[in-house]
Design a protein around this motif. Structure first.
Motif, PDB file in Angstrom:
ATOM      1  N   UNK A 162      21.968  15.249  67.229  1.00 13.35           N
ATOM      2  CA  UNK A 162      23.134  16.129  67.116  1.00 13.35           C
ATOM      3  C   UNK A 162      23.815  15.878  68.529  1.00 13.35           C
ATOM      4  N   UNK A 163      25.031  16.103  68.612  1.00 18.61           N
ATOM      5  CA  UNK A 163      25.395  16.346  69.685  1.00 18.61           C
ATOM      6  C   UNK A 163      26.643  17.164  69.805  1.00 18.61           C
TER       7      UNK A 163
ATOM      8  N   UNK B 296      23.931   8.957  60.267  1.00 16.48           N
ATOM      9  CA  UNK B 296      24.653   8.543  61.157  1.00 16.48           C
ATOM     10  C   UNK B 296      24.963   7.279  61.206  1.00 16.48           C
ATOM     11  N   UNK B 297      23.860   6.291  60.900  1.00 11.59           N
ATOM     12  CA  UNK B 297      24.035   4.885  60.514  1.00 11.59           C
ATOM     13  C   UNK B 297      24.852   4.633  59.318  1.00 11.59           C
TER      14      UNK B 297
ATOM     15  N   UNK C 217      40.149   8.541  65.680  1.00  6.90           N
ATOM     16  CA  UNK C 217      38.898   9.112  65.976  1.00  6.90           C
ATOM     17  C   UNK C 217      39.048  10.113  67.289  1.00  6.90           C
ATOM     18  N   UNK C 218      39.787   9.998  68.066  1.00  5.84           N
ATOM     19  CA  UNK C 218      40.007  10.875  69.140  1.00  5.84           C
ATOM     20  C   UNK C 218      40.358  12.328  68.786  1.00  5.84           C
ATOM     21  N   UNK C 219      41.219  12.348  67.538  1.00 13.42           N
ATOM     22  CA  UNK C 219      41.672  13.529  66.854  1.00 13.42           C
ATOM     23  C   UNK C 219      40.485  14.082  66.403  1.00 13.42           C
ATOM     24  N   UNK C 220      39.794  13.327  65.766  1.00 16.12           N
ATOM     25  CA  UNK C 220      38.517  13.820  65.005  1.00 16.12           C
ATOM     26  C   UNK C 220      37.525  14.608  66.197  1.00 16.12           C
ATOM     27  N   UNK C 221      37.350  13.846  67.198  1.00 22.48           N
ATOM     28  CA  UNK C 221      36.624  14.204  68.452  1.00 22.48           C
ATOM     29  C   UNK C 221      37.092  15.635  68.791  1.00 22.48           C
TER      30      UNK C 221
ATOM     31  N   UNK D   5      29.309  11.846  65.309  1.00 26.50           N
ATOM     32  CA  UNK D   5      29.773  10.802  64.786  1.00 26.50           C
ATOM     33  C   UNK D   5      31.200  10.215  65.176  1.00 26.50           C
ATOM     34  N   UNK D   6      31.978  11.027  65.588  1.00 24.47           N
ATOM     35  CA  UNK D   6      33.345  10.845  66.174  1.00 24.47           C
ATOM     36  C   UNK D   6      33.241  10.364  67.404  1.00 24.47           C
ATOM     37  N   UNK D   7      32.210  10.886  68.228  1.00 22.17           N
ATOM     38  CA  UNK D   7      31.873  10.298  69.513  1.00 22.17           C
ATOM     39  C   UNK D   7      31.443   8.922  69.614  1.00 22.17           C
ATOM     40  N   UNK D   8      30.543   8.428  68.850  1.00 21.25           N
ATOM     41  CA  UNK D   8      30.191   7.149  68.589  1.00 21.25           C
ATOM     42  C   UNK D   8      31.145   6.150  68.345  1.00 21.25           C
ATOM     43  N   UNK D   9      32.012   6.499  67.205  1.00 18.40           N
ATOM     44  CA  UNK D   9      33.255   5.729  66.852  1.00 18.40           C
ATOM     45  C   UNK D   9      34.179   5.476  68.041  1.00 18.40           C
ATOM     46  N   UNK D  10      34.487   6.447  68.801  1.00 18.62           N
ATOM     47  CA  UNK D  10      35.414   6.392  70.189  1.00 18.62           C
ATOM     48  C   UNK D  10      34.694   5.504  71.164  1.00 18.62           C
TER      49      UNK D  10
END
Length: 281
Positions: free
Chosen positions: A77-78, A187-188, A249-253, A265-270
């Motif tokens: 988790x992050x 996560x995967x 994705x940044x909005x989600x983050x 999840x949002x961080x990995x996508x960005x």
């Protein structure tokens, strides 16, 4: 003598009470001592039987006039500080505070040592035929949340088929998997559905059994490398697609950060999209 004693008693107990003010040194040492959330978080995890010492990772970036820190826990988790700070250390302290609260009160996944609850996942995953009936509500809600996590390149995906594949992957996970292993599997699955990987694997005639076997041994870092290459090729075929998806994705983050929720999840996508954009440029 008796009159003198009564006078003193009245003076000390019957008169106006006075408050003793602490000295400046006492204020600094006792009343205004800052809380070291980073140390508290480290102690929380090192006190566990598995001794997670050194497995808490901090990342700090300077964006738009302030510092943002991310702290990744041994579970995967992050969390991040909800507001940007002028000081890098303060941003790490605030991020550690959020992570500490989730570690203490965030549920069984932060307290499991040997995955004792994994049998519940297996039991729930076997009910694939009831996937939209609400029979296994908590299990279904988790997978339905993943299914809603689409990218601009995965709009036309078969949601029901993705749900069935993910249900099988989770149900076939090892019975002794830990909370961290199950989180990384989720996560995967998040990233694969977002990336459109299930649709691609179907076209390559991959079976659910093959997907479950490969995902079990595939590190998250290697999966994100594959996706970075895929997004760079998409950008070459459709210029602007990365910037469009990156904005989403940044909005989600930002929302997850502001709400003090898990941002992994949002961080990995960005990070995938930014790395892909660097490859193209």
């Amino acid at each position: 003598m008796l009159k003198f004693m009564k006078k003193n008693i009245a003076k000390h107990f019957g008169g106006k009470q006075t408050r003793v003010q602490p000295s400046d040194s006492e204020k600094n040492q006792i009343f205004y001592r800052p809380v070291d959330y980073m140390d508290m978080l480290e102690q929380f995890w090192t006190s566990k039987p598995n001794n997670y010492q050194g497995l808490i990772v901090y990342e700090t970036t300077f964006v738009q006039g302030g510092y943002t820190s991310f702290v990744t826990l041994p579970t995967g988790h992050c969390f991040a500080n909800p507001q940007r700070c002028r000081n890098a250390l303060n941003s790490r302290q605030f991020a550690a505070r959020v992570a500490l609260i989730h570690s203490m009160f965030g549920g069984h996944i932060f307290h499991e040592q040997n995955g004792n609850n994994s049998s519940n996942v297996n039991q729930k995953g076997n009910n694939v035929n009831n996937k939209f009936s609400g029979h296994d509500e908590s299990f279904d809600s988790t997978l339905e949340e993943i299914i809603q996590n689409q990218s601009v390149s995965n709009i036309k995906c078969d949601k029901e088929e993705s749900f069935e594949a993910m249900s099988y992957v989770l149900s076939s996970s090892r019975s002794n998997s830990s909370g961290a292993e199950r989180f990384h599997m989720l996560l995967k699955l998040h990233l694969m559905h977002w990336n459109g990987s299930f649709r691609k694997l179907k076209s390559m005639r991959y079976t659910k059994q093959q997907i479950a076997r490969d995902l079990t041994h595939l590190p998250v870092e290697q999966l994100t490398e594959f996706m970075t290459l895929e997004w760079s090729m998409r950008e070459q075929k459709q210029p602007g697609v990365i910037c469009l998806e990156l904005a989403r994705c940044q909005r989600q983050l930002f929302k997850a950060t502001k709400d003090q929720q898990n941002v992994r999840v949002a961080k990995e996508k960005c990070l995938i999209l930014i790395s892909a954009l660097d490859l193209v440029q």
